[in-house]
Design an enzyme around this catalytic site. Structure first.
Site, short mmCIF file in Angstrom:
data_model
loop_
_atom_site.label_atom_id
_atom_site.label_comp_id
_atom_site.label_asym_id
_atom_site.label_seq_id
_atom_site.Cartn_x
_atom_site.Cartn_y
_atom_site.Cartn_z
N ARG A 48 -3.72 15.19 -67.42
CA ARG A 48 -4.34 16.46 -67.24
C ARG A 48 -3.70 17.30 -66.15
O ARG A 48 -3.87 18.50 -66.08
CB ARG A 48 -5.82 16.22 -66.86
CG ARG A 48 -6.68 15.88 -68.05
CD ARG A 48 -8.09 15.48 -67.63
NE ARG A 48 -8.16 14.04 -67.48
CZ ARG A 48 -9.27 13.39 -67.11
NH1 ARG A 48 -10.36 14.06 -66.79
NH2 ARG A 48 -9.29 12.08 -67.05
N GLY A 49 -2.96 16.66 -65.26
CA GLY A 49 -2.51 17.31 -64.02
C GLY A 49 -1.70 18.58 -64.18
O GLY A 49 -1.70 19.43 -63.30
N ASP A 105 6.82 11.34 -58.73
CA ASP A 105 6.73 10.52 -57.52
C ASP A 105 7.84 9.45 -57.61
O ASP A 105 8.99 9.73 -57.30
CB ASP A 105 5.31 9.94 -57.48
CG ASP A 105 4.98 9.18 -56.22
OD1 ASP A 105 5.82 9.10 -55.33
OD2 ASP A 105 3.87 8.63 -56.13
N THR A 109 6.78 7.18 -64.51
CA THR A 109 5.99 7.77 -65.59
C THR A 109 6.85 8.72 -66.42
O THR A 109 6.89 8.62 -67.66
CB THR A 109 4.78 8.54 -65.02
OG1 THR A 109 4.05 7.67 -64.16
CG2 THR A 109 3.88 9.06 -66.11
N LYS A 133 8.36 14.55 -55.16
CA LYS A 133 8.36 13.71 -53.95
C LYS A 133 9.66 12.90 -53.99
O LYS A 133 9.65 11.69 -54.23
CB LYS A 133 7.18 12.73 -53.99
CG LYS A 133 5.85 13.30 -53.59
CD LYS A 133 4.81 12.17 -53.50
CE LYS A 133 3.41 12.72 -53.39
NZ LYS A 133 2.37 11.67 -53.46
N ASP A 161 -5.65 16.15 -59.03
CA ASP A 161 -6.97 15.65 -58.61
C ASP A 161 -6.88 14.48 -57.65
O ASP A 161 -5.86 13.81 -57.53
CB ASP A 161 -7.74 15.17 -59.84
CG ASP A 161 -7.18 13.84 -60.36
OD1 ASP A 161 -5.97 13.77 -60.66
OD2 ASP A 161 -7.95 12.86 -60.43
N ARG A 167 -9.24 19.77 -58.78
CA ARG A 167 -8.28 20.40 -59.72
C ARG A 167 -8.38 21.92 -59.69
O ARG A 167 -7.44 22.62 -60.04
CB ARG A 167 -8.56 19.93 -61.16
CG ARG A 167 -8.27 18.46 -61.40
CD ARG A 167 -8.28 18.18 -62.90
NE ARG A 167 -8.40 16.77 -63.21
CZ ARG A 167 -7.38 15.92 -63.31
NH1 ARG A 167 -6.15 16.35 -63.09
NH2 ARG A 167 -7.58 14.65 -63.60
#
Ligand code: XMP
Ligand code: MG
Length: 177
Positions: A48-49, A105, A109, A133, A161, A167
């Site tokens: 969702r980010g 990060d 992923t 990052k 979040d 969010r």
């Protein structure tokens, strides 16, 4: 004083203001519009980010743009193996794909997702990440469109979040845990 007004855990400071976000997102969109002017671009936003970032990004893109969403949940940290909880609605075969992420990060992923999307035979695939990052990266991953390089702090807001909260913040904040 609480600046997020959202329970007991709070944002310690604003890292990126709404103005800087809009400025940088419009710059990324300009670059994307130029690079894909001949072909159009298919955005694949990872939920969702990335939904707030993607929503702003497409409105600055001036070429034909297609949008689809993929929702994932991580199996556990540091594996990069994710479960796809909602897959794309349409085929990306032959399309010029831009995977839109909120933050990279370790890179595990995104690397997993890129491998997954490549198997669907897009014409090309690149990454667009709002935040990087980079000091935490453990896998080599070219990020063609990167908004901001940030230090190793936990950030929230602008779609991101902490336990499903924050969010809605219009800025990127650092959490005081
Ligand atoms: P990796 O390590 O695989 O992780 O690149 C990427 C995912 O981890 C989450 N993540 C964050 N989420 N604030 C967040 O809200 C952060 O500071 C943060 N750092 C990593 C995020 O879901 C990202 O897709
Ligand atoms: Mg994410």
């Amino acid at each position: 004083m609480k600046i997020s007004n959202d329970g007991d855990i709070d944002v310690a400071k604003v890292l990126i203001t709404p103005d800087r976000l809009q400025q940088r997102v419009s710059e990324l969109a300009l670059q994307i519009s130029q690079d894909f002017s001949e072909t159009g671009v298919a955005l694949v936003a990872i939920l969702r980010g990335s939904f707030v970032f993607a929503a702003d990004l497409i409105r600055y893109i001036t070429i034909p743009v297609y949008v689809d969403f993929m929702s994932i949940s991580s199996y556990g940290s540091q594996t990069g193996i994710v479960r796809i909880t909602k897959d794309l609605d349409e085929s990306i075969r032959g399309r010029h794909v831009l995977m839109v992420e909120d933050i990279i990060d370790t890179g595990l992923t995104a690397s997993y997702l890129i491998q997954n999307l490549r198997r669907r035979e897009p014409a090309s695939i690149e990454i667009c990440a709002l935040l990087d990052k980079s000091a935490r990266r453990i896998i080599d991953l070219p990020i063609k469109y990167s908004g901001f390089d940030i230090p190793d702090v936990f950030v929230v807001g602008y779609g991101m979040d902490y336990r499903q909260r924050f969010r809605n913040l219009p800025y990127i904040g650092v959490l005081a845990l």
